[in-house]
Design an enzyme around this catalytic site. Structure first.
Site, PDB file in Angstrom:
ATOM      1  N   HIS A   1      46.155  41.854  42.718  1.00 49.44           N
ATOM      2  CA  HIS A   1      46.761  40.832  42.513  1.00 49.44           C
ATOM      3  C   HIS A   1      48.134  40.754  43.231  1.00 49.44           C
ATOM      4  CE1 HIS A   1      47.479  37.357  39.344  1.00 49.44           C
ATOM      5  NE2 HIS A   1      47.913  36.977  40.291  1.00 49.44           N
TER       6      HIS A   1
ATOM      7  N   ARG B   1      42.302  32.382  39.912  1.00 55.32           N
ATOM      8  CA  ARG B   1      42.332  33.139  38.555  1.00 55.32           C
ATOM      9  C   ARG B   1      41.060  33.721  38.368  1.00 55.32           C
ATOM     10  NH1 ARG B   1      47.005  32.971  38.676  1.00 55.32           N
ATOM     11  NH2 ARG B   1      48.668  32.485  36.921  1.00 55.32           N
TER      12      ARG B   1
ATOM     13  N   GLU C   1      43.159  42.419  34.050  1.00 54.22           N
ATOM     14  CA  GLU C   1      43.907  42.885  35.106  1.00 54.22           C
ATOM     15  C   GLU C   1      45.098  44.100  34.282  1.00 54.22           C
ATOM     16  OE1 GLU C   1      46.278  40.032  37.423  1.00 54.22           O
ATOM     17  OE2 GLU C   1      44.158  39.266  38.268  1.00 54.22           O
TER      18      GLU C   1
END
Length: 322
Positions: free
Chosen positions: A282, A234, A263
């Site tokens: 991601h 993370r 994000e």
């Protein structure tokens, strides 16, 4: 005999034919990410949740008293919350993750990232952009050391792949408990002592209240100048100012970042332009085989549920959120 009613996020609706064949006595209903909230959802006992929005999820939680188990198609729990959700958990709602669905692609991403840097692909790409014929000496991956923070299912997949290619794998977890596949494991309190050994530092642990922003300037200072940070855990595990200073100042060789505190990463973020750094959206978990792994993960747990057994993949440390 009629089986339970199962709700499935709409983006997983392709699983329905296989599920209906495998469990002919059960009903499987696809649920869109956002409204409308339909009465047909309210008798559900099971949910397989992927992209379903919070408003829809909370609406079902509030109106489906028979709901006993929710499985998410994610590796971690840190994005789930809310008072209603916590109340349902306290009342006995089972909540599990898909324990094997994303381990393979994330581990492959980590190894690919290390090999790209070892073989100097970022520098070679820059030379190509300059139309310059360069002769760079690559680093050997064989004989290198990969330090993996997080020795769970993802970290374990990373470790055996690294060792298969001739690297040494050292794991870091909370208590230092030995884990199969690692050459050795050390407790988190000794991480600073082993960082100087690592050529590749991989962050693959869940985000918890105790490790938010734990990887700071002191950790970067302990790394080799030739080391590369690879973060697939993370974004909030890392102090961004310390990361930027370490890369721009040459404290470390570079970074591969797939996760971020915000994000999508804003277009104006300084991380986009960080030298010797690869930024990916991601995407480490995305792979063509995921849908099959998600299907098998769910079916394995659904079989346990139907047999009156507890599904696997629940929170091991609920007080810490993982």
């Amino acid at each position: 005999m009629t089986g339970p009613h199962v709700l499935i996020s709409e983006n997983l609706a392709g699983m329905r034919p296989g599920l209906l064949d495998r469990y002919p006595g059960c009903r499987f209903t696809a649920v869109p990410d956002a409204g409308p909230l339909r009465e047909e959802y309210f008798d559900a006992e099971v949910m397989l949740r992927s992209s379903m929005g919070e408003e829809m999820f909370d609406g079902i939680l509030a109106h489906a008293p028979k709901l006993r188990w929710v499985q998410i198609t994610a590796a971690g729990f840190d994005w789930v919350g809310g008072d209603l959700f916590q109340r349902r958990l306290a009342e006995g709602l089972l909540y599990t993750r898909s324990p094997h669905s994303y381990n393979v692609p994330i581990a492959e991403y980590v190894i690919a990232s290390a090999l790209l840097h070892a073989r100097a692909f970022p520098a070679l790409r820059e030379a190509q952009d300059r139309h310059e014929w360069v002769r760079l000496v690559a680093r050997d991956f064989i004989g290198s050391t990969m330090l993996v923070f997080g020795t769970g299912s993802i970290g374990g997949e990373v470790a055996w792949r690294a060792r298969a290619l001739g690297a040494r794998a050292i794991g870091v977890n909370r208590g230092g408990a030995a884990v199969e596949g690692f050459d050795r494991v050390v407790p988190a309190g000794q991480a600073l002592a082993v960082l100087p050994e690592a050529d590749w530092v991989v962050l693959a642990m869940p985000l918890t209240p105790e490790n938010r922003c734990f990887f700071d300037a002191e950790h970067f200072a302990a790394m080799r100048e030739t080391a590369v940070l690879i973060n697939v855990g993370r974004g909030a595990l890392v102090v961004e100012d310390a990361l930027v200073a370490a890369v721009t100042g040459g404290t470390i060789s570079g970074a591969v970042l797939d996760v971020f505190e915000e994000e999508p990463l804003p277009a104006g973020s300084r991380l986009w332009e960080l030298p010797r750094t690869m930024v990916t959206p991601h995407t480490s978990f995305r792979a063509a085989g995921n849908i099959n792994r998600l299907y098998e993960d769910f079916c394995a747990n659904f079989d346990r549920f139907l047999a009156g057994e507890l599904p696997v993949g629940s929170m091991r440390q609920p007080d810490l959120g993982y």
